[in-house]
Design a protein around this motif. Sequence first.
Motif, short mmCIF file in Angstrom:
data_model
loop_
_atom_site.label_atom_id
_atom_site.label_comp_id
_atom_site.label_asym_id
_atom_site.label_seq_id
_atom_site.Cartn_x
_atom_site.Cartn_y
_atom_site.Cartn_z
N GLY A 178 8.35 -14.55 -12.64
CA GLY A 178 7.49 -15.72 -12.57
C GLY A 178 6.07 -15.42 -12.15
O GLY A 178 5.38 -16.28 -11.61
N GLY A 179 5.61 -14.19 -12.38
CA GLY A 179 4.22 -13.86 -12.06
C GLY A 179 3.94 -13.75 -10.58
O GLY A 179 2.87 -14.12 -10.11
N ARG A 180 4.92 -13.25 -9.83
CA ARG A 180 4.75 -13.12 -8.39
C ARG A 180 5.10 -11.72 -7.93
O ARG A 180 5.74 -10.96 -8.65
N GLY A 181 4.71 -11.40 -6.71
CA GLY A 181 5.05 -10.12 -6.11
C GLY A 181 4.66 -10.12 -4.65
O GLY A 181 4.04 -11.07 -4.16
N VAL A 182 5.03 -9.06 -3.93
CA VAL A 182 4.68 -8.94 -2.52
C VAL A 182 4.33 -7.50 -2.17
O VAL A 182 4.85 -6.56 -2.76
N PHE A 183 3.41 -7.35 -1.24
CA PHE A 183 3.15 -6.09 -0.57
C PHE A 183 3.81 -6.18 0.79
O PHE A 183 3.64 -7.19 1.50
N LYS A 184 4.54 -5.16 1.20
CA LYS A 184 5.10 -5.10 2.55
C LYS A 184 4.42 -3.94 3.25
O LYS A 184 4.62 -2.78 2.89
N VAL A 185 3.56 -4.29 4.22
CA VAL A 185 2.71 -3.29 4.87
C VAL A 185 2.60 -3.53 6.37
O VAL A 185 2.90 -4.62 6.86
N ALA A 186 2.12 -2.52 7.06
CA ALA A 186 1.88 -2.64 8.50
C ALA A 186 0.68 -3.55 8.74
O ALA A 186 -0.33 -3.46 8.04
N ARG A 187 0.81 -4.41 9.73
CA ARG A 187 -0.27 -5.36 10.04
C ARG A 187 -1.57 -4.62 10.37
O ARG A 187 -2.64 -5.05 9.94
N ASP A 188 -1.50 -3.51 11.08
CA ASP A 188 -2.74 -2.80 11.45
C ASP A 188 -3.46 -2.25 10.22
O ASP A 188 -4.69 -2.20 10.19
N GLN A 189 -2.72 -1.84 9.18
CA GLN A 189 -3.36 -1.39 7.93
C GLN A 189 -4.12 -2.53 7.28
O GLN A 189 -5.25 -2.36 6.82
N VAL A 190 -3.49 -3.70 7.21
CA VAL A 190 -4.13 -4.87 6.60
C VAL A 190 -5.37 -5.27 7.39
O VAL A 190 -6.42 -5.54 6.80
N GLU A 191 -5.26 -5.29 8.70
CA GLU A 191 -6.40 -5.66 9.54
C GLU A 191 -7.56 -4.68 9.35
O GLU A 191 -8.72 -5.09 9.30
N ALA A 192 -7.26 -3.39 9.24
CA ALA A 192 -8.31 -2.39 9.03
C ALA A 192 -9.00 -2.59 7.68
O ALA A 192 -10.22 -2.50 7.57
N LEU A 193 -8.21 -2.88 6.65
CA LEU A 193 -8.78 -3.11 5.32
C LEU A 193 -9.62 -4.38 5.29
O LEU A 193 -10.68 -4.43 4.66
N LYS A 194 -9.16 -5.41 5.98
CA LYS A 194 -9.93 -6.66 6.06
C LYS A 194 -11.25 -6.44 6.77
O LYS A 194 -12.29 -6.92 6.33
N ALA A 195 -11.23 -5.68 7.85
CA ALA A 195 -12.46 -5.40 8.61
C ALA A 195 -13.44 -4.61 7.77
O ALA A 195 -14.65 -4.87 7.80
N ALA A 196 -12.95 -3.66 7.00
CA ALA A 196 -13.81 -2.85 6.13
C ALA A 196 -14.43 -3.68 5.02
O ALA A 196 -15.54 -3.41 4.57
N ALA A 197 -13.73 -4.71 4.58
CA ALA A 197 -14.22 -5.56 3.48
C ALA A 197 -15.37 -6.45 3.95
O ALA A 197 -16.18 -6.88 3.15
N VAL A 198 -15.45 -6.73 5.23
CA VAL A 198 -16.50 -7.60 5.78
C VAL A 198 -17.82 -6.88 5.87
O VAL A 198 -18.88 -7.47 5.74
N ASP A 200 4.50 -3.41 13.40
CA ASP A 200 4.62 -4.79 12.95
C ASP A 200 4.29 -4.87 11.46
O ASP A 200 3.14 -4.65 11.07
N ASN A 201 5.28 -5.16 10.62
CA ASN A 201 5.06 -5.28 9.18
C ASN A 201 4.86 -6.73 8.79
O ASN A 201 5.45 -7.63 9.40
N ILE A 202 4.04 -6.94 7.77
CA ILE A 202 3.85 -8.28 7.22
C ILE A 202 4.05 -8.23 5.71
O ILE A 202 4.01 -7.16 5.10
N THR A 203 4.28 -9.39 5.13
CA THR A 203 4.47 -9.53 3.69
C THR A 203 3.29 -10.31 3.13
O THR A 203 3.03 -11.43 3.57
#
Length: 70
Positions: A49-69, A2-5
Amino acid sequence: MDNITLHVRFAPDGTVAEISERPAALTPQQWFNKLSEAIGMKAYQTFAGGRGVFKVARDQVEALKAAAVV
């Protein structure tokens, strides 16, 4: 897989003003830096216009978020 932007918006001085999925413990710039280091810039796409996106797997983002807490 599952990828997210994750959307990024930059301030005129080049710092990150807003970014999706940011943990409350991190500033927008810190979250951008953590994503860049962990995922790499090949997952990042720059837009006008000063914008951009990361396209990544949801599990990678969730793991990084958990580590940041911790």
